[in-house]
Design an enzyme around this catalytic site. Structure first.
Site, PDB file in Angstrom:
ATOM      1  N   LYS A 109       0.866  -1.247   0.075  1.00 38.55           N
ATOM      2  CA  LYS A 109      -0.099   0.018   0.031  1.00 38.55           C
ATOM      3  C   LYS A 109       0.962   1.441   0.076  1.00 38.55           C
ATOM      4  CE  LYS A 109      -0.288  -0.244   5.100  1.00 38.55           C
ATOM      5  NZ  LYS A 109      -0.987  -0.969   6.064  1.00 38.55           N
TER       6      LYS A 109
ATOM      7  N   TYR B 199      18.310  28.479   8.909  1.00 40.47           N
ATOM      8  CA  TYR B 199      17.297  29.194   9.510  1.00 40.47           C
ATOM      9  C   TYR B 199      17.357  28.967  11.104  1.00 40.47           C
ATOM     10  CZ  TYR B 199      15.056  29.431   4.966  1.00 40.47           C
ATOM     11  OH  TYR B 199      14.746  29.708   3.688  1.00 40.47           O
TER      12      TYR B 199
HETATM   13  C1  LIG Z   1      -0.566  -1.818   6.728  1.00 41.37           C
HETATM   14  C2  LIG Z   1      -0.869  -3.135   7.293  1.00 41.37           C
HETATM   15  C3  LIG Z   1      -0.016  -4.262   7.409  1.00 41.37           C
HETATM   16  C4  LIG Z   1       1.540  -4.366   7.350  1.00 41.37           C
HETATM   17  O1  LIG Z   1       1.974  -3.820   8.624  1.00 41.37           O
HETATM   18  P1  LIG Z   1       3.674  -3.655   8.669  1.00 41.37           P
HETATM   19  O2  LIG Z   1       3.816  -3.220  10.080  1.00 41.37           O
HETATM   20  O3  LIG Z   1       4.255  -2.652   7.942  1.00 41.37           O
HETATM   21  O4  LIG Z   1       4.140  -4.981   8.668  1.00 41.37           O
HETATM   22  C5  LIG Z   1      -0.444  -5.322   7.742  1.00 41.37           C
HETATM   23  N1  LIG Z   1      -1.950  -5.576   7.874  1.00 41.37           N
HETATM   24  C6  LIG Z   1      -2.767  -4.508   7.777  1.00 41.37           C
HETATM   25  C7  LIG Z   1      -4.252  -4.500   8.221  1.00 41.37           C
HETATM   26  C8  LIG Z   1      -2.179  -3.220   7.604  1.00 41.37           C
HETATM   27  O5  LIG Z   1      -2.890  -2.188   7.313  1.00 41.37           O
END
Ligand SMILES: *Cc1c(COP(=O)(O)O)cnc(C)c1O
Length: 370
Positions: free
Chosen positions: A34, A263
């Site tokens: 994702k 800055y």
């Molecule tokens: C993002 C996500 C994962 C992966 O989690 P990690 O901590 O990156 O391994 C697994 N399951 C769900 C439902 C998620 O939203």
């Protein structure tokens, strides 16, 4: 010359980390890609696991369509399912799997006229209290879906809130709640389940559903990109970093003791100092919240960030690296500088660093494709 800020992406390392996830946990593994593969490039990452990944998980239909359009044929799971009924036709047309996490989704789904049954991952809220059906609603929801023509297979799923913390008892409590809730269902049929995220794969192997591991889907995300999410993790070389964020020095300043740089003159030299200006800033995704002292490497030697990160540039301490000059390579994170260390210094996590990388050039390397 174009701006010398580059994210090098090692697809062989990505593949290695996926294999580590599968080896350690067994069963099937849904590679979580994702958010454009946590900023690494979802299509490239998916292609590097062609004919190898058991499936890919994304957050929404748009992310799934990008993969299908690129020719990715493996199963794709939508981690939050659909957001309204209008998406269902395209979900069916593209043969996607959906998470169902709320009663409103069940209502819409069962009322829809679909041309084909869909695979559903029914999510239980076993203690994270974000999304998912409560244990008291879960079995009824399962039974209702199971009997309906719109539903093909159902995978039983939950998500951990504290698996990154090995001293929290919450993960075991969540497993207990999950198992107690589905207990009666397991007598009726052989069920597929999905619990483990990266932290569970790396830190909670003892809760592996041993008896039924062949029917378990792990969901590794961050570990695929080479960052270990376990709070107590010591540095190890089990995982290989996938992204190396590099930039070059574009200017050298000699700062007298007492002079400030950047800055807010946030950093004031405690002794005469040599400072390099690096072509990378918060608009590239380097965190503005990173403090003086955040590790970075120049031509292979460890040194530190100085002062306030600006939009397009930041400062690196070269006082003890006299050979460095304009054009020298700086590693912001990657092989030598761990993304976890940079994240800790910026009050965030490697997930956020990776997702934020933008504007820089992306260069992909996959030795198996040369
Ligand atoms: C993002 C996500 C994962 C992966 O989690 P990690 O901590 O990156 O391994 C697994 N399951 C769900 C439902 C998620 O939203």
């Amino acid at each position: 010359m174009t701006r010398p800020a580059i994210a090098h992406i090692r697809l062989d390392a990505f593949r290695h980390n996926y294999r580590v996830a599968k080896q350690r946990y067994g069963g099937k593994a849904m590679a979580v890609i994702k958010a454009n593969a946590y900023g690494h490039g979802a299509v490239h990452c998916a292609k590097s696991l062609k004919n190898e990944a058991d499936g890919f998980a994304v957050a929404c239909l748009e992310e799934a369509l990008q993969l299908r359009e690129a020719g990715i044929a493996e199963p794709i799971l939508l981690l939050e399912g659909f957001f309204d009924a209008a998406e269902l036709a395209e979900i069916v047309a593209n043969d996607l799997w959906i998470v169902i996490h709320a009663q409103w989704q069940i209502d819409i789904f069962l009322a829809a006229k679909l041309t084909q049954a869909l695979q559903v991952w029914l999510k239980m809220d076993s203690g994270m209290h974000r999304v998912g059906l409560s244990p008291s609603e879960y079995v009824r929801a399962y039974t209702c879906l199971k009997a309906h023509k719109n539903v093909a297979k159902i995978v039983l799923m939950t998500h951990f809130a504290n698996a990154d913390n090995l001293s929290s008892a919450h993960t075991l409590q969540q497993v207990d709640i999950f198992q107690d809730t589905i207990h009666d269902l397991t007598k009726l049929a052989k069920l597929e389940t999905s619990l483990a995220n990266s932290a569970a794969i790396l830190g909670w192997q003892k809760i592996r559903p041993l008896a039924d591991i062949e029917n378990h889907w792990s969901r590794p995300g961050i570990m695929l990109y080479g960052a270990n999410p376990i709070i107590q993790a010591s540095a190890d070389d089990l995982l290989q970093p996938v992204m190396q964020l590099n930039a070059r020095i574009i200017s050298i300043r000699y700062i007298k003791k007492g002079q400030g740089i950047g800055y807010g003159s946030l950093f004031t030299a405690e002794r005469d100092a040599t400072v390099g200006v690096v072509a990378c800033g918060y608009a590239d995704g380097y965190p503005r919240s990173a403090k003086t002292g955040t590790p970075m490497a120049v031509e292979g030697r460890m040194t530190r960030l100085l002062g306030r990160v600006s939009m397009d540039m930041l400062f690196v301490d070269l006082t003890d690296i006299p050979t460095a000059g304009v054009g020298s390579q700086v590693e912001l994170w990657g092989k030598q500088v761990s993304a976890n260390a940079v994240a800790a210094s910026a009050g965030t996590i490697a997930y956020e660093l990776f997702c934020n990388v933008k504007r820089v050039h992306f260069q992909y390397f996959d030795p198996s494709n040369i």
